[in-house]
Design a protein around this motif. Structure first.
Motif, PDB file in Angstrom:
ATOM      1  N   ASP A   1      -1.819  -5.196   1.423  1.00  0.00           N
ATOM      2  CA  ASP A   1      -2.396  -4.112   2.166  1.00  0.00           C
ATOM      3  C   ASP A   1      -3.747  -4.014   2.044  1.00  0.00           C
ATOM      4  O   ASP A   1      -4.552  -3.810   3.100  1.00  0.00           O
ATOM      5  CB  ASP A   1      -1.464  -3.179   2.115  1.00  0.00           C
ATOM      6  CG  ASP A   1      -0.140  -3.050   2.435  1.00  0.00           C
ATOM      7  OD1 ASP A   1       0.197  -3.702   3.222  1.00  0.00           O
ATOM      8  OD2 ASP A   1       0.913  -2.342   2.078  1.00  0.00           O
TER       9      ASP A   1
ATOM     10  N   TYR B   1      -5.638  -6.819   3.490  1.00  0.00           N
ATOM     11  CA  TYR B   1      -5.488  -6.845   4.918  1.00  0.00           C
ATOM     12  C   TYR B   1      -6.653  -5.860   5.591  1.00  0.00           C
ATOM     13  O   TYR B   1      -7.281  -6.083   6.464  1.00  0.00           O
ATOM     14  CB  TYR B   1      -4.207  -6.392   5.220  1.00  0.00           C
ATOM     15  CG  TYR B   1      -3.891  -6.325   6.876  1.00  0.00           C
ATOM     16  CD1 TYR B   1      -4.230  -7.338   7.898  1.00  0.00           C
ATOM     17  CD2 TYR B   1      -3.603  -4.828   7.482  1.00  0.00           C
ATOM     18  CE1 TYR B   1      -3.949  -7.151   9.200  1.00  0.00           C
ATOM     19  CE2 TYR B   1      -3.519  -4.638   8.771  1.00  0.00           C
ATOM     20  CZ  TYR B   1      -3.378  -5.652   9.492  1.00  0.00           C
ATOM     21  OH  TYR B   1      -3.225  -5.692  10.712  1.00  0.00           O
ATOM     22  N   LEU B   2      -6.529  -4.675   4.821  1.00  0.00           N
ATOM     23  CA  LEU B   2      -7.620  -3.760   5.381  1.00  0.00           C
ATOM     24  C   LEU B   2      -9.066  -4.203   5.195  1.00  0.00           C
ATOM     25  O   LEU B   2      -9.664  -3.780   6.055  1.00  0.00           O
ATOM     26  CB  LEU B   2      -7.296  -2.318   4.701  1.00  0.00           C
ATOM     27  CG  LEU B   2      -6.058  -1.527   5.136  1.00  0.00           C
ATOM     28  CD1 LEU B   2      -5.520  -0.694   4.056  1.00  0.00           C
ATOM     29  CD2 LEU B   2      -6.413  -0.888   6.429  1.00  0.00           C
TER      30      LEU B   2
ATOM     31  N   SER C   1      -9.758  -7.058   7.576  1.00  0.00           N
ATOM     32  CA  SER C   1      -9.683  -6.800   9.176  1.00  0.00           C
ATOM     33  C   SER C   1     -10.806  -6.056   9.073  1.00  0.00           C
ATOM     34  O   SER C   1     -11.439  -6.083  10.400  1.00  0.00           O
ATOM     35  CB  SER C   1      -8.492  -5.767   9.298  1.00  0.00           C
ATOM     36  OG  SER C   1      -7.359  -6.727   9.035  1.00  0.00           O
TER      37      SER C   1
ATOM     38  N   LYS D   1      -0.833   4.634   4.100  1.00  0.00           N
ATOM     39  CA  LYS D   1      -1.025   3.363   4.232  1.00  0.00           C
ATOM     40  C   LYS D   1      -1.131   3.191   6.032  1.00  0.00           C
ATOM     41  O   LYS D   1      -1.887   2.583   6.583  1.00  0.00           O
ATOM     42  CB  LYS D   1       0.024   2.271   4.048  1.00  0.00           C
ATOM     43  CG  LYS D   1       0.018   0.976   4.537  1.00  0.00           C
ATOM     44  CD  LYS D   1       0.945  -0.163   4.040  1.00  0.00           C
ATOM     45  CE  LYS D   1       2.174  -0.206   4.803  1.00  0.00           C
ATOM     46  NZ  LYS D   1       3.397  -1.130   4.232  1.00  0.00           N
TER      47      LYS D   1
ATOM     48  N   LEU E   1      -4.455   4.344   7.521  1.00  0.00           N
ATOM     49  CA  LEU E   1      -5.563   3.537   7.216  1.00  0.00           C
ATOM     50  C   LEU E   1      -5.562   2.480   8.259  1.00  0.00           C
ATOM     51  O   LEU E   1      -6.302   1.929   8.806  1.00  0.00           O
ATOM     52  CB  LEU E   1      -5.258   2.958   5.722  1.00  0.00           C
ATOM     53  CG  LEU E   1      -5.693   3.932   4.683  1.00  0.00           C
ATOM     54  CD1 LEU E   1      -5.303   3.473   3.431  1.00  0.00           C
ATOM     55  CD2 LEU E   1      -7.312   4.255   4.842  1.00  0.00           C
ATOM     56  N   PHE E   2      -4.120   1.819   8.345  1.00  0.00           N
ATOM     57  CA  PHE E   2      -3.990   0.588   9.272  1.00  0.00           C
ATOM     58  C   PHE E   2      -4.585   1.188  10.762  1.00  0.00           C
ATOM     59  O   PHE E   2      -5.114   0.405  11.627  1.00  0.00           O
ATOM     60  CB  PHE E   2      -2.544   0.191   9.415  1.00  0.00           C
ATOM     61  CG  PHE E   2      -2.157  -0.784   8.425  1.00  0.00           C
ATOM     62  CD1 PHE E   2      -2.704  -0.948   7.112  1.00  0.00           C
ATOM     63  CD2 PHE E   2      -0.924  -1.514   8.408  1.00  0.00           C
ATOM     64  CE1 PHE E   2      -2.374  -1.707   5.976  1.00  0.00           C
ATOM     65  CE2 PHE E   2      -0.737  -2.378   7.256  1.00  0.00           C
ATOM     66  CZ  PHE E   2      -1.257  -2.364   6.289  1.00  0.00           C
TER      67      PHE E   2
ATOM     68  N   LEU F   1      -7.983   1.279  11.864  1.00  0.00           N
ATOM     69  CA  LEU F   1      -8.656  -0.037  12.160  1.00  0.00           C
ATOM     70  C   LEU F   1      -8.499  -0.032  13.896  1.00  0.00           C
ATOM     71  O   LEU F   1      -9.705  -0.295  14.209  1.00  0.00           O
ATOM     72  CB  LEU F   1      -7.961  -1.300  11.873  1.00  0.00           C
ATOM     73  CG  LEU F   1      -8.287  -1.388  10.231  1.00  0.00           C
ATOM     74  CD1 LEU F   1      -7.203  -2.497   9.781  1.00  0.00           C
ATOM     75  CD2 LEU F   1      -9.665  -1.916   9.836  1.00  0.00           C
TER      76      LEU F   1
ATOM     77  N   TRP G   1      -1.782 -10.176   9.113  1.00  0.00           N
ATOM     78  CA  TRP G   1      -1.212  -9.807   7.406  1.00  0.00           C
ATOM     79  C   TRP G   1      -0.593 -10.754   6.723  1.00  0.00           C
ATOM     80  O   TRP G   1      -1.053 -10.858   5.514  1.00  0.00           O
ATOM     81  CB  TRP G   1      -0.294  -8.537   7.553  1.00  0.00           C
ATOM     82  CG  TRP G   1       0.113  -7.852   6.416  1.00  0.00           C
ATOM     83  CD1 TRP G   1      -0.588  -6.645   5.748  1.00  0.00           C
ATOM     84  CD2 TRP G   1       1.310  -8.268   5.400  1.00  0.00           C
ATOM     85  NE1 TRP G   1       0.167  -6.289   4.627  1.00  0.00           N
ATOM     86  CE2 TRP G   1       1.075  -7.275   4.459  1.00  0.00           C
ATOM     87  CE3 TRP G   1       2.010  -9.254   5.618  1.00  0.00           C
ATOM     88  CZ2 TRP G   1       1.970  -7.416   3.415  1.00  0.00           C
ATOM     89  CZ3 TRP G   1       2.900  -9.077   4.524  1.00  0.00           C
ATOM     90  CH2 TRP G   1       3.059  -8.251   3.532  1.00  0.00           C
TER      91      TRP G   1
END
Length: 383
Positions: free
Chosen positions: A80, A83-84, A87, A149, A152-153, A156, A178
């Motif tokens: 994760d 990914y963050l 991204s 999480k 946070l996703f 984006l 991901w």
């Protein structure tokens, strides 16, 4: 009286350093390798010494400030974090070419992004002088009202709307991008020999040795083994509840001679969590701080997944269970279970984590996992 001790692995028994190294290398590869975005591809190589790895990690994660930010939000999974981080860089890069690539950007940010799409983006970015900016991550995300999480996703998506005027849910969940991040990370961590068994997919980039045979323990391996022995000799059940996949837990435990102290039925890893999410998607996400990992570790893998998901919390025997972890996610999971919690100060933040654990009223705060012996055996004697 404590009858069961459930250990997290990273930051408790094994150092997280190699995971964070692999995470940084993954973001770096996704940005620089011709297999992905290919920016300044002459910088990318497979064989790196420790000094080069440290330099890359310090750059990508801003001397670990990005990692500490993630930890402060209860984020515990390296995939994760990757990914963050990636991204965000992708959004930042596309922002620099929005005038020229507006139509393409609208298409890319409203549909799944897999490796073929990243190669399309590479081709477009090659026409311009877009630059990576690692130090903007913290300043941008400090504006997010994010405490999980999912928050946070979702942020984006907020950034996409702010920067491009595009409404999207692309980044809200685990998706193709991901999965790309996960696979590159596994290549770095488990190496060519184990990638196929770990992911079900062959390596995209061959030549990676992996870190599985280069784990760093947080006390001498024989001393940790002695701890396990003394706890089991005292009649205590011990188990593992980790965000690591099965391969990355069992292989190191085997070569460190720790596996024989455990009933494999009480070693629960990310593999079991992913299977539970697959079978019961309405309960996802089940990774920490959700207590599922520790519940299954305590009950045993022979207990049906549904029974662990539907069990009443706090657990009736919660005061007999001690969770040993290094993160806020571990503490929150233990609290939901109604179990006792021992924080060890050997995670990413080290001694600096004491204040956070004190603020969250952790029952025990220990300098080392070896200190568990004293509090537990004293508890047994009193019992």
């Amino acid at each position: 009286m404590i009858r069961t001790i459930l250990f997290d692995v990273d930051g408790v028994l094994l150092s997280e350093e190699r995971y964070f190294d692999a995470s940084a290398l993954t973001v770096w590869e996704l940005l620089h390798s011709k297999n992905y975005l290919g920016l300044e591809s002459n910088q990318f190589k497979i064989v790196l010494n420790d000094e080069e790895i440290t330099s890359i990690r310090n750059t990508v994660f801003q001397n670990d400030q990005v990692l500490k930010f993630f930890k402060s939000k209860g984020l515990n999974a390296n995939w994760d974090m990757i990914y963050l981080t990636f991204s965000f860089q992708l959004i930042h890069l596309l922002e620099q070419v929005v005038g020229e690539e507006k139509e393409n950007i609208s298409k890319w940010l409203t549909s799944e992004i897999d490796r073929s799409v990243l190669l399309e983006i590479q081709e477009s970015l090659a026409q311009y002088k877009a630059t990576i900016n690692y130090d903007e991550f913290i300043s941008e995300f400090q504006n997010a009202k994010a405490n999980s999480k999912e928050d946070l996703f979702d942020y984006l998506n907020v950034l996409v709307e702010q920067k491009f005027g595009i409404k999207t849910n692309l980044f809200s969940e685990k998706n193709h991008l991901w999965s790309v991040c996960e696979h590159v990370s596994q290549e770095w961590y488990v190496g060519d020999e184990n990638v196929l068994s770990s992911t079900g997919r062959p390596s995209v980039q061959l030549g990676k040795k992996g870190f599985l045979s280069d784990e760093k323990t947080l006390a001498k391996p024989e001393h940790i083994g002695q701890l396990f022995q003394e706890l089991t000799d005292a009649g205590l059940q011990i188990g593992i509840g980790t965000g690591r996949p099965d391969l990355e837990t069992i292989k190191p435990f085997e070569y460190l001679n720790w596996l024989n102290y455990f009933d494999r039925n009480h070693i629960v890893t990310a593999d079991e969590v992913l299977e539970a999410e697959k079978q019961h998607p309405s309960y996802a996400p089940l990774s920490k701080p959700n207590p599922y990992t520790f519940i299954q570790a305590e009950k045993g893998k022979q207990t049906p997944i549904a029974s662990c998901l539907k069990i009443d919390l706090p657990l009736e025997n919660g005061d007999q269970i001690l969770v040993v972890g290094d993160s806020l996610a571990d503490l929150l999971a233990a609290r939901d279970m109604g179990s006792r919690f021992a924080a060890v100060l050997t995670g990413l933040s080290g001694k600096e984590a004491r204040k956070e654990f004190e603020e969250h009223q952790a029952e025990f705060i220990l300098d080392s996992v070896l200190d568990v012996k004293e509090i537990v055996l004293e508890n047994v004697r009193k019992g």
